[in-house]
Design an enzyme around this catalytic site. Structure first.
Site, PDB file in Angstrom:
ATOM      1  N   ASP A 139       5.315  21.001  86.604  1.00  0.00           N
ATOM      2  CA  ASP A 139       5.842  19.749  87.146  1.00  0.00           C
ATOM      3  C   ASP A 139       7.349  19.738  86.902  1.00  0.00           C
ATOM      4  O   ASP A 139       7.796  19.811  85.757  1.00  0.00           O
ATOM      5  CB  ASP A 139       5.150  18.603  86.391  1.00  0.00           C
ATOM      6  N   ILE A 140       8.108  19.620  87.961  1.00  0.00           N
ATOM      7  CA  ILE A 140       9.573  19.725  87.829  1.00  0.00           C
ATOM      8  C   ILE A 140      10.139  18.592  86.977  1.00  0.00           C
ATOM      9  O   ILE A 140      11.187  18.759  86.346  1.00  0.00           O
ATOM     10  CB  ILE A 140      10.242  19.796  89.226  1.00  0.00           C
ATOM     11  N   VAL A 148       7.322  15.412  95.567  1.00  0.00           N
ATOM     12  CA  VAL A 148       8.175  15.636  94.398  1.00  0.00           C
ATOM     13  C   VAL A 148       9.202  14.509  94.272  1.00  0.00           C
ATOM     14  O   VAL A 148       9.581  14.127  93.154  1.00  0.00           O
ATOM     15  CB  VAL A 148       8.802  17.049  94.471  1.00  0.00           C
ATOM     16  N   ASP A 149       9.643  13.965  95.377  1.00  0.00           N
ATOM     17  CA  ASP A 149      10.595  12.844  95.387  1.00  0.00           C
ATOM     18  C   ASP A 149      10.014  11.647  94.636  1.00  0.00           C
ATOM     19  O   ASP A 149      10.657  11.074  93.741  1.00  0.00           O
ATOM     20  CB  ASP A 149      10.895  12.500  96.860  1.00  0.00           C
ATOM     21  N   GLY A 195       6.101  20.927 101.753  1.00  0.00           N
ATOM     22  CA  GLY A 195       5.018  19.951 101.624  1.00  0.00           C
ATOM     23  C   GLY A 195       4.932  19.103 102.870  1.00  0.00           C
ATOM     24  O   GLY A 195       4.557  19.578 103.949  1.00  0.00           O
ATOM     25  N   ALA A 196       5.329  17.845 102.745  1.00  0.00           N
ATOM     26  CA  ALA A 196       5.260  16.902 103.872  1.00  0.00           C
ATOM     27  C   ALA A 196       6.032  17.405 105.085  1.00  0.00           C
ATOM     28  O   ALA A 196       5.668  17.098 106.223  1.00  0.00           O
ATOM     29  CB  ALA A 196       5.806  15.546 103.429  1.00  0.00           C
ATOM     30  N   TYR A 197       7.091  18.179 104.871  1.00  0.00           N
ATOM     31  CA  TYR A 197       7.929  18.623 105.985  1.00  0.00           C
ATOM     32  C   TYR A 197       7.415  19.879 106.687  1.00  0.00           C
ATOM     33  O   TYR A 197       7.981  20.286 107.707  1.00  0.00           O
ATOM     34  CB  TYR A 197       9.384  18.793 105.537  1.00  0.00           C
TER      35      TYR A 197
END
Ligand code: AR6
Length: 172
Positions: A12-13, A35-36, A121-123
């Site tokens: 996990d960043i 992640v945002d 991911g989402a993109y």
């Protein structure tokens, strides 16, 4: 450049003890999912307050804030391209994300930083293609910028880590 300056880890960043972590944000810089969302949750509401003052960020660019409650001192927010099939400058924009994040890092005397797998991911950016761009750009930058000592690629799952490890092992 010593090869050990690039390190691939699974994790996990938001938990990384580095000078700066990179956020895969959107153009509003006002938070989101993935992640945002994790970075904003871990950093606390002060991060959103500072982001409001940045007035967004175009794709391929990067802006820096404090890390607030994160172990990392800084967050470098970059905006990856949305994948539209590959003919809409997605490769170039993704390369710019890595390059601009590293430039902003150097300007702020960052010596260690951690990247997530931006846009994958989402993109919807294809993972292996994105990973090749990420590793190529970071390698090239480190060759001419010894001020950055360590770059971590933080993979959220073992599948992503395996792709990163196999791309890192590829001949270039
Ligand atoms: N640590 C490390 N990697 C993570 C974490 C984490 N805590 N959480 C997710 N990932 P994404 P994008 C991985 O969708 O494709 C947001 O809503 C995830 O598994 O976070 O650039 C923004 O606001 C994937 O490998 O970013 C934008 O609207 C990688 O991080 C949009 O999503 C990137 O997935 C950006 O989409």
């Amino acid at each position: 450049m010593p090869s050990e300056s690039i390190v691939i880890i699974e994790g996990d960043i938001t938990r990384q003890n580095v000078d700066a972590i990179v956020n895969a944000a959107n153009t509003s810089l006002l938070g989101g999912g993935g992640v945002d969302g994790a970075i904003h949750r871990a950093a606390g509401p002060e991060l959103l307050e500072e982001c409001r003052g940045l007035h967004g960020c175009p794709a391929g660019e990067a802006k820096i804030t404090s890390g607030y409650r994160l172990p990392a001192r800084w967050v470098i927010h970059t905006v990856g391209p949305v994948w539209r099939g590959g003919k809409d400058f997605e490769d170039e924009l993704l390369a710019n994300c890595y390059r601009r994040s590293l430039e902003v890092a150097v300007q702020n005397r960052v010596r260690s930083l951690a990247f997530p797998a931006i846009s994958t991911g989402a993109y919807g950016f294809p993972l292996q293609r994105a990973t090749r761009i990420a590793i190529r750009e970071v390698r090239a930058f480190l060759e001419t910028n010894p001020a950055i000592e360590k770059v971590f690629f933080v993979c959220f799952d073992s599948y992503t880590r395996n792709v990163y490890e196999s791309v890192l092992a590829e001949d270039v």
